[in-house]
Design a protein around this motif. Structure first.
Motif, PDB file in Angstrom:
ATOM      1  N   TRP A 198       0.854  -1.188   0.000  1.00 59.95           N
ATOM      2  CA  TRP A 198       0.000   0.000   0.000  1.00 59.95           C
ATOM      3  C   TRP A 198       0.889   1.236   0.000  1.00 59.95           C
ATOM      4  CZ3 TRP A 198      -5.549   0.166   1.006  1.00 59.95           C
ATOM      5  CH2 TRP A 198      -6.141  -1.108   0.989  1.00 59.95           C
ATOM      6  N   VAL A 199       0.430   2.274  -0.672  1.00 60.65           N
ATOM      7  CA  VAL A 199       1.152   3.542  -0.717  1.00 60.65           C
ATOM      8  C   VAL A 199       0.685   4.395   0.455  1.00 60.65           C
ATOM      9  CG1 VAL A 199       1.684   5.598  -2.066  1.00 60.65           C
ATOM     10  CG2 VAL A 199       1.300   3.400  -3.220  1.00 60.65           C
ATOM     11  N   ALA A 200       1.636   4.827   1.282  1.00 58.51           N
ATOM     12  CA  ALA A 200       1.330   5.704   2.413  1.00 58.51           C
ATOM     13  C   ALA A 200       1.766   7.120   2.064  1.00 58.51           C
ATOM     14  CB  ALA A 200       2.041   5.225   3.671  1.00 58.51           C
ATOM     15  N   CYS A 201       0.864   8.073   2.231  1.00 57.89           N
ATOM     16  CA  CYS A 201       1.158   9.455   1.873  1.00 57.89           C
ATOM     17  C   CYS A 201       0.378  10.402   2.796  1.00 57.89           C
ATOM     18  CB  CYS A 201       0.802   9.723   0.409  1.00 57.89           C
ATOM     19  SG  CYS A 201      -0.837   9.153  -0.073  1.00 57.89           S
ATOM     20  N   PRO A 202       0.790  11.657   2.879  1.00 55.39           N
ATOM     21  CA  PRO A 202       0.060  12.611   3.704  1.00 55.39           C
ATOM     22  C   PRO A 202      -1.334  12.871   3.134  1.00 55.39           C
ATOM     23  CG  PRO A 202       2.269  13.402   3.175  1.00 55.39           C
ATOM     24  CD  PRO A 202       2.008  12.228   2.290  1.00 55.39           C
ATOM     25  N   PRO A 203      -2.310  13.159   3.979  1.00 59.08           N
ATOM     26  CA  PRO A 203      -3.655  13.489   3.474  1.00 59.08           C
ATOM     27  C   PRO A 203      -3.591  14.676   2.517  1.00 59.08           C
ATOM     28  CG  PRO A 203      -3.664  13.193   5.854  1.00 59.08           C
ATOM     29  CD  PRO A 203      -2.230  13.201   5.447  1.00 59.08           C
ATOM     30  N   GLY A 204      -4.358  14.618   1.462  1.00 61.61           N
ATOM     31  CA  GLY A 204      -4.353  15.683   0.474  1.00 61.61           C
ATOM     32  C   GLY A 204      -3.318  15.518  -0.613  1.00 61.61           C
ATOM     33  N   HIS A 205      -2.444  14.541  -0.476  1.00 60.44           N
ATOM     34  CA  HIS A 205      -1.456  14.275  -1.520  1.00 60.44           C
ATOM     35  C   HIS A 205      -2.172  13.832  -2.795  1.00 60.44           C
ATOM     36  CE1 HIS A 205       1.918  12.323  -3.590  1.00 60.44           C
ATOM     37  NE2 HIS A 205       2.724  13.002  -2.793  1.00 60.44           N
ATOM     38  N   ARG A 206      -1.585  14.118  -3.933  1.00 56.82           N
ATOM     39  CA  ARG A 206      -2.230  13.802  -5.209  1.00 56.82           C
ATOM     40  C   ARG A 206      -2.520  12.306  -5.361  1.00 56.82           C
ATOM     41  NH1 ARG A 206       0.555  11.726  -9.473  1.00 56.82           N
ATOM     42  NH2 ARG A 206       2.763  11.264  -9.091  1.00 56.82           N
ATOM     43  N   LEU A 207      -1.658  11.447  -4.791  1.00 57.94           N
ATOM     44  CA  LEU A 207      -1.874  10.013  -4.916  1.00 57.94           C
ATOM     45  C   LEU A 207      -3.105   9.554  -4.140  1.00 57.94           C
ATOM     46  CD1 LEU A 207       1.780   8.612  -4.632  1.00 57.94           C
ATOM     47  CD2 LEU A 207       0.442   9.055  -6.704  1.00 57.94           C
ATOM     48  N   CYS A 208      -3.500  10.309  -3.133  1.00 63.70           N
ATOM     49  CA  CYS A 208      -4.655   9.919  -2.318  1.00 63.70           C
ATOM     50  C   CYS A 208      -5.973  10.035  -3.081  1.00 63.70           C
ATOM     51  CB  CYS A 208      -4.736  10.785  -1.062  1.00 63.70           C
ATOM     52  SG  CYS A 208      -3.352  10.572   0.062  1.00 63.70           S
ATOM     53  N   LYS A 209      -5.936  10.725  -4.210  1.00 66.46           N
ATOM     54  CA  LYS A 209      -7.168  10.930  -4.959  1.00 66.46           C
ATOM     55  C   LYS A 209      -7.531   9.726  -5.824  1.00 66.46           C
ATOM     56  CE  LYS A 209      -6.114  15.872  -5.178  1.00 66.46           C
ATOM     57  NZ  LYS A 209      -5.804  17.034  -6.070  1.00 66.46           N
ATOM     58  N   ALA A 210      -6.609   8.788  -5.969  1.00 67.90           N
ATOM     59  CA  ALA A 210      -6.853   7.615  -6.816  1.00 67.90           C
ATOM     60  C   ALA A 210      -7.377   6.455  -5.971  1.00 67.90           C
ATOM     61  CB  ALA A 210      -5.566   7.200  -7.518  1.00 67.90           C
ATOM     62  N   SER A 211      -8.108   5.559  -6.621  1.00 64.05           N
ATOM     63  CA  SER A 211      -8.567   4.352  -5.926  1.00 64.05           C
ATOM     64  C   SER A 211      -7.436   3.343  -5.798  1.00 64.05           C
ATOM     65  CB  SER A 211      -9.746   3.726  -6.679  1.00 64.05           C
ATOM     66  OG  SER A 211      -9.352   3.399  -8.017  1.00 64.05           O
ATOM     67  N   ALA A 212      -6.447   3.423  -6.692  1.00 60.19           N
ATOM     68  CA  ALA A 212      -5.248   2.601  -6.624  1.00 60.19           C
ATOM     69  C   ALA A 212      -4.136   3.363  -7.341  1.00 60.19           C
ATOM     70  CB  ALA A 212      -5.464   1.235  -7.267  1.00 60.19           C
ATOM     71  N   VAL A 213      -2.923   3.235  -6.842  1.00 62.24           N
ATOM     72  CA  VAL A 213      -1.788   3.965  -7.413  1.00 62.24           C
ATOM     73  C   VAL A 213      -1.093   3.106  -8.451  1.00 62.24           C
ATOM     74  CG1 VAL A 213       0.439   5.035  -6.918  1.00 62.24           C
ATOM     75  CG2 VAL A 213      -1.453   5.279  -5.296  1.00 62.24           C
ATOM     76  N   ARG A 214      -0.943   3.633  -9.658  1.00 62.52           N
ATOM     77  CA  ARG A 214      -0.243   2.917 -10.719  1.00 62.52           C
ATOM     78  C   ARG A 214       1.262   3.017 -10.505  1.00 62.52           C
ATOM     79  NH1 ARG A 214      -2.069   5.874 -15.947  1.00 62.52           N
ATOM     80  NH2 ARG A 214      -1.362   7.574 -14.576  1.00 62.52           N
ATOM     81  N   PRO A 215       2.001   1.980 -10.871  1.00 59.32           N
ATOM     82  CA  PRO A 215       3.459   2.041 -10.719  1.00 59.32           C
ATOM     83  C   PRO A 215       4.073   3.261 -11.404  1.00 59.32           C
ATOM     84  CG  PRO A 215       2.782  -0.201 -11.171  1.00 59.32           C
ATOM     85  CD  PRO A 215       1.548   0.653 -11.317  1.00 59.32           C
ATOM     86  N   ALA A 216       3.540   3.654 -12.557  1.00 56.48           N
ATOM     87  CA  ALA A 216       4.100   4.808 -13.271  1.00 56.48           C
ATOM     88  C   ALA A 216       4.004   6.076 -12.434  1.00 56.48           C
ATOM     89  CB  ALA A 216       3.389   4.998 -14.602  1.00 56.48           C
ATOM     90  N   ASP A 217       2.959   6.188 -11.597  1.00 59.03           N
ATOM     91  CA  ASP A 217       2.804   7.375 -10.763  1.00 59.03           C
ATOM     92  C   ASP A 217       3.895   7.470  -9.702  1.00 59.03           C
ATOM     93  OD1 ASP A 217       0.491   8.061 -12.139  1.00 59.03           O
ATOM     94  OD2 ASP A 217      -0.781   6.889 -10.785  1.00 59.03           O
ATOM     95  N   MET A 218       4.427   6.318  -9.276  1.00 60.67           N
ATOM     96  CA  MET A 218       5.426   6.327  -8.216  1.00 60.67           C
ATOM     97  C   MET A 218       6.756   6.899  -8.694  1.00 60.67           C
ATOM     98  SD  MET A 218       3.838   5.161  -5.626  1.00 60.67           S
ATOM     99  CE  MET A 218       5.221   4.906  -4.528  1.00 60.67           C
ATOM    100  N   ALA A 219       7.021   6.822 -10.001  1.00 60.27           N
ATOM    101  CA  ALA A 219       8.292   7.309 -10.536  1.00 60.27           C
ATOM    102  C   ALA A 219       8.437   8.816 -10.384  1.00 60.27           C
ATOM    103  CB  ALA A 219       8.439   6.910 -11.998  1.00 60.27           C
TER     104      ALA A 219
END
Length: 309
Positions: free
Chosen positions: A170-191
């Motif tokens: 699971w991807v852990a991020c601060p609330p309001g981070h752009r990744l939190c808006k997705a239902s699942a984080v794609r590997p490409a987004d992590m780059a």
């Protein structure tokens, strides 16, 4: 018939070579120093060559002594496995079992798994050792451990393994981070992110990079943590995002932290958890049964919900 050294003589030699000291070796073997010295002298007379260089303060193996000690370790382990096979044939579910477990699994799995193991095997005593994968595998081959719980794949020789759980990232991020808006984080987004990972030596680092397909993008790793708890604190301080295994989330690693988690997407967004043992071990039936209990104990309840701290 060619005269052969005894296992006792070989065990004493290995103890001296490992400790470079007659007194400490005798103490480890639970014999007097004179008994140990006499046995090694008998071994040298039998082989017709010196195995140790002795001085008042130091004991150093000769080249032959080091070679024989290395070979003796394998012989002693084989003899121990032979005895284990005989004991296991009588009752494979009694006696001690020495198990290693890596630090990114042990604190989160053991509170759930140990009660199930004690219930399933009331006559067995589980001795646990926590360490990084490389050192645990080394101890497994040396005979200090009977089996190891670790994340797969991991490079090992002459071992058998059984996978008993898949632990999703699971991807852990601060609330309001752009990744939190997705239902699942794609590997490409992590780059595109400052990815916080464990320092070198922890296999979870490589498994996390593989899960988000970042093997060739290690420059994105901004900082290195010494534990998963440290990584969670660094994310809470706004230093980046990290990947946490589901078993750590289930164990409450984010309790008290204002963080959100989102599942990682992809073909293999998880690490495989398995039990490994020496191929020569005589306790294979035991390990198969232990793995079955672990598999049942690690059956997950409801997964963590996205965007919840």
């Amino acid at each position: 018939m060619k005269p052969m050294p005894t296992l006792r003589q070989l065990r004493y030699l290995v103890a001296v070579v490992e400790r470079r000291h007659f007194g400490r070796a005798a103490e480890a073997c639970l014999v007097s120093q004179s008994t140990l010295s006499a046995a090694i002298q008998e071994l040298e007379d039998l082989l017709g060559a010196p195995l140790l260089e002795r001085s008042r303060r130091l004991v150093v193996p000769t080249a032959l002594g080091q070679d024989i000690a290395t070979r003796a370790q394998a012989l002693l382990k084989g003899a121990e496995d032979l005895v284990d096979a005989a004991l296991a044939a009588r009752d494979p579910f009694t006696g001690p079992l020495h198990v290693g477990v890596i630090p990114t699994i042990g604190p989160f799995m053991l509170p759930q798994a140990m009660p199930a193991l004690r219930l399933a095997f009331p006559q067995m005593k589980f001795y646990l050792r926590e360490d990084q994968s490389a050192r645990l595998v080394e101890q497994l081959h040396a005979g200090g451990l009977d089996a190891v719980v670790l994340a797969l794949p991991y490079p090992m020789e002459d071992v058998e393994t059984i996978e008993f759980a898949r632990d999703r990232f699971w991807v852990a991020c601060p609330p309001g981070h752009r990744l939190c808006k997705a239902s699942a984080v794609r590997p490409a987004d992590m780059a595109l992110e400052d990815l916080l990972l464990l320092e070198d030596g922890h296999c979870l680092r490589d498994h996390a990079l593989s899960a988000c397909e970042l093997e060739g993008a290690r420059r994105n790793v901004a900082f290195q943590g010494t534990s998963l708890h440290t990584l969670a604190q660094m994310v809470a301080n706004g230093l980046g995002v990290t990947l946490l295994p589901e078993m750590a989330l289930d164990a409450g690693i984010l309790r008290g932290l204002d963080l959100s988690v989102v599942p990682l997407d992809g073909e293999t967004p998880y690490r495989r958890i398995g039990l490994a043992w020496r191929r020569s071990s005589g306790r294979k039936e035991t390990f198969h049964r232990v793995t079955a209990v672990l598999r049942n104990a690690m059956t997950k309840g409801p997964a963590p919900q996205a965007h919840q701290a």
